[in-house]
Motif scaffolding. Structure first.
Motif, PDB file in Angstrom:
ATOM      1  N   LEU A 138     -20.809  21.615 -31.381  1.00  0.00           N
ATOM      2  CA  LEU A 138     -19.778  22.709 -31.145  1.00  0.00           C
ATOM      3  C   LEU A 138     -18.347  22.543 -31.425  1.00  0.00           C
ATOM      4  O   LEU A 138     -17.849  21.166 -31.523  1.00  0.00           O
ATOM      5  N   ILE A 167     -13.839  20.689 -43.328  1.00  0.00           N
ATOM      6  CA  ILE A 167     -13.286  20.041 -43.543  1.00  0.00           C
ATOM      7  C   ILE A 167     -13.804  19.115 -41.929  1.00  0.00           C
ATOM      8  O   ILE A 167     -14.378  17.561 -41.573  1.00  0.00           O
ATOM      9  N   LEU A 227     -15.776  15.902 -41.325  1.00  0.00           N
ATOM     10  CA  LEU A 227     -15.226  14.818 -40.241  1.00  0.00           C
ATOM     11  C   LEU A 227     -16.560  14.282 -39.107  1.00  0.00           C
ATOM     12  O   LEU A 227     -17.051  12.837 -38.702  1.00  0.00           O
ATOM     13  N   TYR A 259     -20.729  13.378 -41.787  1.00  0.00           N
ATOM     14  CA  TYR A 259     -20.789  12.306 -41.950  1.00  0.00           C
ATOM     15  C   TYR A 259     -19.664  11.245 -41.461  1.00  0.00           C
ATOM     16  O   TYR A 259     -20.366   9.808 -41.653  1.00  0.00           O
ATOM     17  N   LEU A 260     -18.482  11.773 -40.509  1.00  0.00           N
ATOM     18  CA  LEU A 260     -18.392  10.099 -40.432  1.00  0.00           C
ATOM     19  C   LEU A 260     -18.153  10.049 -38.720  1.00  0.00           C
ATOM     20  O   LEU A 260     -18.195   9.700 -37.981  1.00  0.00           O
ATOM     21  N   LEU A 261     -19.261  11.044 -38.438  1.00  0.00           N
ATOM     22  CA  LEU A 261     -19.338  11.162 -37.272  1.00  0.00           C
ATOM     23  C   LEU A 261     -18.581  10.963 -35.714  1.00  0.00           C
ATOM     24  O   LEU A 261     -18.142  10.221 -34.682  1.00  0.00           O
ATOM     25  N   SER A 262     -16.986  12.183 -36.339  1.00  0.00           N
ATOM     26  CA  SER A 262     -16.583  11.787 -35.047  1.00  0.00           C
ATOM     27  C   SER A 262     -16.567  12.122 -33.673  1.00  0.00           C
ATOM     28  O   SER A 262     -17.918  12.776 -34.152  1.00  0.00           O
ATOM     29  N   ASN A 263     -15.900  12.473 -32.564  1.00  0.00           N
ATOM     30  CA  ASN A 263     -15.917  13.222 -31.575  1.00  0.00           C
ATOM     31  C   ASN A 263     -16.414  14.716 -32.220  1.00  0.00           C
ATOM     32  O   ASN A 263     -14.907  14.754 -32.318  1.00  0.00           O
ATOM     33  N   VAL A 270     -15.467  17.123 -29.982  1.00  0.00           N
ATOM     34  CA  VAL A 270     -14.532  18.173 -29.620  1.00  0.00           C
ATOM     35  C   VAL A 270     -13.397  17.809 -29.801  1.00  0.00           C
ATOM     36  O   VAL A 270     -12.564  18.278 -30.112  1.00  0.00           O
ATOM     37  N   THR A 300     -12.627  16.356 -32.408  1.00  0.00           N
ATOM     38  CA  THR A 300     -11.732  17.276 -34.286  1.00  0.00           C
ATOM     39  C   THR A 300     -11.541  18.578 -33.792  1.00  0.00           C
ATOM     40  O   THR A 300     -11.286  19.406 -34.487  1.00  0.00           O
ATOM     41  N   HIS A 349     -26.796  10.586 -36.206  1.00  0.00           N
ATOM     42  CA  HIS A 349     -26.980   9.662 -37.039  1.00  0.00           C
ATOM     43  C   HIS A 349     -28.507   8.808 -37.783  1.00  0.00           C
ATOM     44  O   HIS A 349     -29.200   8.688 -36.898  1.00  0.00           O
ATOM     45  N   SER A 351     -32.599   5.033 -39.823  1.00  0.00           N
ATOM     46  CA  SER A 351     -33.529   4.088 -40.993  1.00  0.00           C
ATOM     47  C   SER A 351     -34.452   3.410 -40.669  1.00  0.00           C
ATOM     48  O   SER A 351     -33.664   2.464 -40.127  1.00  0.00           O
TER      49      SER A 351
END
Lengths: 310, 361, 356
Positions: free
Chosen positions: A38, A80, A84, A87-91, A93, A95, A307, A310
């Motif tokens: 989203l 960008i 974010l 790879y950096l798993l930010s939220n 909405v 972002t 994520h 593993s």
């Protein structure tokens, strides 16, 4: 009250042009959302596309290179967001909203030397013979190339999503990233690609505004079109052809209310300006009231971070 | 090969350290942008972050202004954070803010020029009710018809804006304003004015309400069953269902609270710092508050700090504009960068970074 | 005793510092509501400010703040400017009015100039332009140039300024061409290029061939160019669209006023005034009549401009009736400024209602 003075041919022709920016942005967002992402930054990507397209077109004198520049610009900004969130798993909405803020500011910064300039003109195609057919000709066959490109894009996306293996994988990623991952698909890469596609489409939509529909560059010129594109994706319950319908409906109401005024129809104007939004809400309600169907069609993993544990 | 490994528990240390790191990273990246624009980066950064707090000429004025600017952001963000925790997405706080201001100001203006102590409390209630009602539209559509609340609340922002424009030139127009748009100025109507409680501090009722909201949200989330349900619904929707949480009630509660708080924020703003309903009274607090809510990690105290930080960049950005001639667009891009870094920093709180190859499980 | 001399010495130091300051440049602040390159309203205030700066050279120092929302933010920006030591602040949007009065009250030594409002204070002036004079000329041209006898008007918000422009345009279009009809489209925004373009298209689809716009962007002109119709520059000359579709323009010329007022601050002669200037004083500029306009029509328009400048012609001269047919101005009667400032009705002949 003289409704007869509104010419349906001209109205239809006008709505196709008015709807194209939101159609382009919405079809791109649809692909991203189908992959489970989203991205609320559509407005930001559109405005970056608007200035990139405009700047490239002015510098090279070639509007088509402008479109390519716009697609690259929109995609670059969306990366960008991809970095974010994937790879950096930010939220997603937050972002996405930050992306819009950044896009609005950054576009204004790039665009400082481009205000008050006329872009190179894009001619309408005027497809020979077809354009001369009464009624249908002016409605369907006398537009610039992007109007057709947008429709073609809808067709391609519809085909890809439902008929091809790539589309199947994309939808699988959007439904259950864990399952897709277990099957060996590269969830993150697929999502990044979908986000970039969404960004490129939004960029094209923005460039259509600055190169054809307006045409000029001014800060903040998208004026909320990106948000409408987002609404249309859900309105369409994530179906490509319904995105086309939704965009034309929204564009149509906007154009119609202006035409009603221009025709001197006595209507409370201030309420008419709200009508596109109210009618969109109404249609949303009707479609979703058919319990379950619309929500079933929503990608199950929409907005969720992935994520690989593993 | 860099890998992320999920921490069993979010790291407390990193949760505190990442915002600081993010601000530092923004200073570097923003400094590069300012340098490219031909401005002294050190001076620009100092103007944005330092001058509003410590500049001898401005600080006495701009420090209280931080509260004025942060107040509505915090108040709205607190309400939104409850919903966001429960997975209820109210994106239309801006509209609820507008309607709250319209209703509250409407009640106040209806009594003009009567002076009475109960007018202002009535306005606050009207503002909260207005915002609540506006948020109930997506709420009821969601619970009755399963309509997506993100979109309905968002679309209603545009409806609210049009409504406000028509009110500013119509119903609420100042009859003594020679036909110009805009309502009477509530600052000049003592019973309706939301003035500073102590002169020169910036503290008005909206700031007080924001602080109270922070405390209440903290208690609600940590001590109350509703707060527990909210967190459960967000983290484990199925478990919430089994433990008897009624989704419809939860949705209406979250939307209602966030709408009421946004409406109150609108009322405090229109009766205080802004003073009047105008065609473009709203300046985007409702949208910025969404970002504030996430910057604050949806935690009440975090939101308080995030609101103040956002306010600092706004006020410092203004100073940088007229003292250094930086374009407004550069400030906006700078804020965007700050958000990117703050959001990116989250990863360090929740994950451990490991170098080297993945171990074979 | 010692303390007193110290204070006296300090006072002396302050006084001499004040004398030194007199040689320092005059610091002039501008608060703009939009970006300084918005192509319209704010850009013209900004460009006029730059002209003022160029006029005075290093005798002035210009500080500008763009994109300042009306309300609390504007008040804070003005206060910060005043704290930073500006001598005079121009606040260039109607919505800044109450804020300017408030901040003016707190800084009695700083001069304030508010654009397009109606309030004053001992250190707050207001200024505005008689754009309706320019609209009269444009209306005349529109009436003469239309071939379909249908002209269009894109209006933003139903406020006196806009209604005055509509009436002035209509009266003169009708005078020039008794068959003319005018369609008004309200778009409820000052600035949304896409919507302005759509509104233009809607008017064109109705058979309109000359469009007047009271919004800021060049979007209408671009659409008119495609369609081969005619229009006017608004706020700026928009010469890049000349000779057609732009056949003339109304230009916001604030520079002469800014130079005059800053000069007054330098001379110490600044006083609080209410200024409403028109073509005569150079605040409203009329862009060059393009060669598309026939010779005789150009002469007529020029005659009207000359009449307005000479004071022999007022655009609102009777006989004029209100839309509902009630008499407003008798034969030869001229509208007074009060009636113009608060205008909230259409004149006879315009169809449709003013919203609200």
């Amino acid at each position: 009250m003289d409704l007869s003075s509104i010419n349906p041919v001209l109205l239809l022709a006008a709505l196709m042009v008015a709807s194209t920016p939101i159609l382009l942005a919405a079809i791109g967002e649809l692909v991203a959302e189908k992959a489970g992402v989203l991205n609320l930054g559509v407005e930001g990507m559109m405005i970056i596309g608007a200035i990139c397209g405009f700047a490239v077109a002015v510098e090279t004198g070639n509007p088509y290179l402008g479109y390519i520049g716009a697609a690259i610009g929109g995609a670059a900004l969306s990366l960008i967001f991809a970095f974010l969130t994937q790879y950096l798993l930010s939220n997603q909405v937050a972002t996405g909203l930050a992306l819009t803020l950044f896009g609005l500011g950054f576009s204004a910064l790039i665009g400082q030397s481009y205000s008050g300039i006329k872009p190179p003109q894009i001619n309408d195609l005027n497809i020979p013979l077809l354009a001369d057919i009464p009624f249908v000709g002016p409605v369907l066959f006398q537009h610039d190339i992007m109007v057709y490109f947008a429709i073609l894009l809808v067709a391609v996306v519809a085909y890809m999503l439902t008929r091809t293996r790539a589309g199947l994988i994309l939808r699988a990623v959007g439904e259950s990233h864990d399952a897709a991952h277990a099957l060996g698909y590269k969830v993150v890469l697929i999502r990044v690609a979908a986000i970039a596609f969404g960004g490129a489409c939004a960029g094209l939509g923005g460039a259509y505004l600055s190169l054809v529909r307006v045409p000029q560059w001014t800060e903040g010129m998208t004026a909320g079109a990106g948000w409408i594109a987002l609404a249309i994706v859900v309105f369409a319950s994530w179906k490509p052809w319904r995105v086309l319908l939704g965009a034309y409906l929204f564009g149509g109401i906007t154009v119609l209310q202006l035409n009603l005024q221009a025709a001197g129809v006595k209507i409370p104007v201030e309420y008419l300006s709200m009508s596109p939004y109210l009618i969109t809400i109404l249609v949303l309600v009707i479609m979703s009231a058919d319990r379950g169907r619309a929500s079933l069609n929503a990608p199950a993993a929409l907005g969720k971070s992935f994520h690989a544990a593993s | 090969m860099i890998r992320l490994e999920k921490r069993p528990e979010p790291s407390q240390n990193w949760a505190l350290a990442t915002p600081v790191l993010a601000v530092l990273a923004t200073m570097v990246a923003g400094g590069i942008m300012f340098a490219l624009l031909g401005k002294d980066p050190v001076e620009a950064i100092r103007t944005i972050f330092w001058d509003p707090l410590f500049h001898p000429d401005f600080a006495a004025f701009s420090r209280p202004q931080l509260l004025v600017k942060a107040g509505p952001l915090i108040l709205i963000a607190i309400g939104l954070s409850l919903g966001f925790r429960a997975g209820v997405w109210n994106i239309g706080a801006e509209g609820q803010y507008i309607i709250g201001a319209l209703c509250g100001a409407g009640v106040g203006l209806a009594f003009y020029p009567l002076e009475a102590f109960w007018i202002f409390p009535m306005m606050v209630i009207a503002g909260a009710l207005g915002g609540w009602a506006w948020a109930m539209i997506p709420g009821i559509l969601k619970t009755r018809f399963n309509t997506n609340e993100i979109l309905v609340s968002l679309l209603l922002v545009y409806v609210a804006e049009q409504l406000m424009a028509s009110m500013a030139v119509g119903l609420l127009r100042n009859p003594e304003g020679s036909g110009f748009p805009g309502s009477r100025n509530l600052q000049q109507y003592a019973s309706a004015a939301n003035n500073e409680l102590i002169a020169g501090t910036g503290m008005h009722w909206g700031v007080v309400a924001a602080l109270i909201a922070v405390i209440f949200a903290y208690i609600l989330l940590n001590r109350h069953i509703m707060g527990f349900n909210i967190r459960l619904a967000g983290q484990a929707p199925r478990a919430a269902k089994f433990s008897g949480v009624k989704p419809a009630r939860l949705i209406l509660f979250c939307l209602g609270v966030s709408g009421a708080l946004a409406g109150m924020a609108g009322l405090f703003e229109v009766a205080g710092p802004a003073g009047q309903i105008t065609i473009d009274f709203n300046v985007g607090y409702g949208f910025t508050a969404i970002i504030v809510a996430f910057l604050g990690r949806l935690h009440p105290v975090g939101i308080l700090l995030a609101g103040l930080l956002m306010a600092l960049t706004y006020i410092g950005g203004e100073l940088a504009q007229f003292m250094l001639g930086l374009p407004a667009a550069a400030i906006q891009a700078f804020q965007g960068m700050l958000l990117f870094f703050l959001l990116a920093g989250d990863v360090l709180t929740n994950f451990r970074i490991r170098l080297g190859r993945a171990e074979v499980a | 005793m010692f303390r007193r001399t110290l204070l006296a010495a300090a006072a002396l130091a302050v006084a001499s510092a004040g004398a030194a300051l007199a040689q320092d440049p005059i610091k002039v602040g501008f608060v703009l509501v939009g970006p300084k390159n918005d192509g319209g309203w704010s850009q013209h205030h900004y460009e006029s400010a730059k002209k003022m700066e160029a006029h005075f050279g290093d005798k002035v120092e210009l500080v500008v703040q763009e994109s300042v929302p009306e309300g609390a933010d504007a008040e804070r920006v003005m206060t910060q400017m005043a704290l930073s030591g500006v001598d005079i602040v121009f606040t260039t949007s109607f919505g800044y009015m109450d804020g300017t009065i408030n901040v003016g009250g707190k800084f009695p030594d700083v001069k304030f100039e508010h654009a397009t409002g109606y309030k004053t204070a001992p250190n707050v002036s207001n200024y505005s332009a008689r754009f309706y004079e320019g609209r009269a000329v444009m209306g005349h041209l529109a009436g003469r140039m239309t071939e379909s006898n249908q002209i269009g008007y894109i209006a933003s918000f139903p406020i006196p300024e806009v209604i005055r422009g509509i009436n002035s345009s209509y009266i003169h279009a009708k005078k020039a061409n008794p068959d003319v009809e005018m369609n008004v489209v309200w778009i409820f925004t000052w600035f949304d290029p896409a919507k302005e373009a759509d509104a233009t298209q809607a008017l064109l689809d109705q058979g309109v061939d000359v469009v007047l716009a009271h919004t800021d962007s060049t979007a209408p002109l671009a659409k008119l160019q495609e369609a081969g119709a005619l229009g006017f520059g608004q706020a700026a000359d928009m010469a890049e669209y000349a000779p057609a579709p732009r056949i003339s323009s109304i230009i916001d010329e604030w520079a002469p006023y800014y130079i005059e007022r800053v000069q007054a601050v330098m001379d110490g002669t600044w006083e609080s005034v209410s200024t409403w200037h028109g073509i005569k004083d150079g605040m409203v500029g009329i862009g060059e009549f393009s060669e598309v306009i026939p010779e005789d029509v150009r002469a007529e328009a020029q005659a009207m401009v000359d009449g307005i400048v000479a004071g022999t012609y007022h655009p609102f001269t009777g006989p004029l009736n209100k839309q509902d047919g009630t008499p407003w101005l008798a034969e030869g009667e001229v509208a007074d400024d009060g009636a113009l400032a608060g205008m909230d009705f259409y004149v006879e002949g315009i169809s449709g209602d003013i919203p609200n």
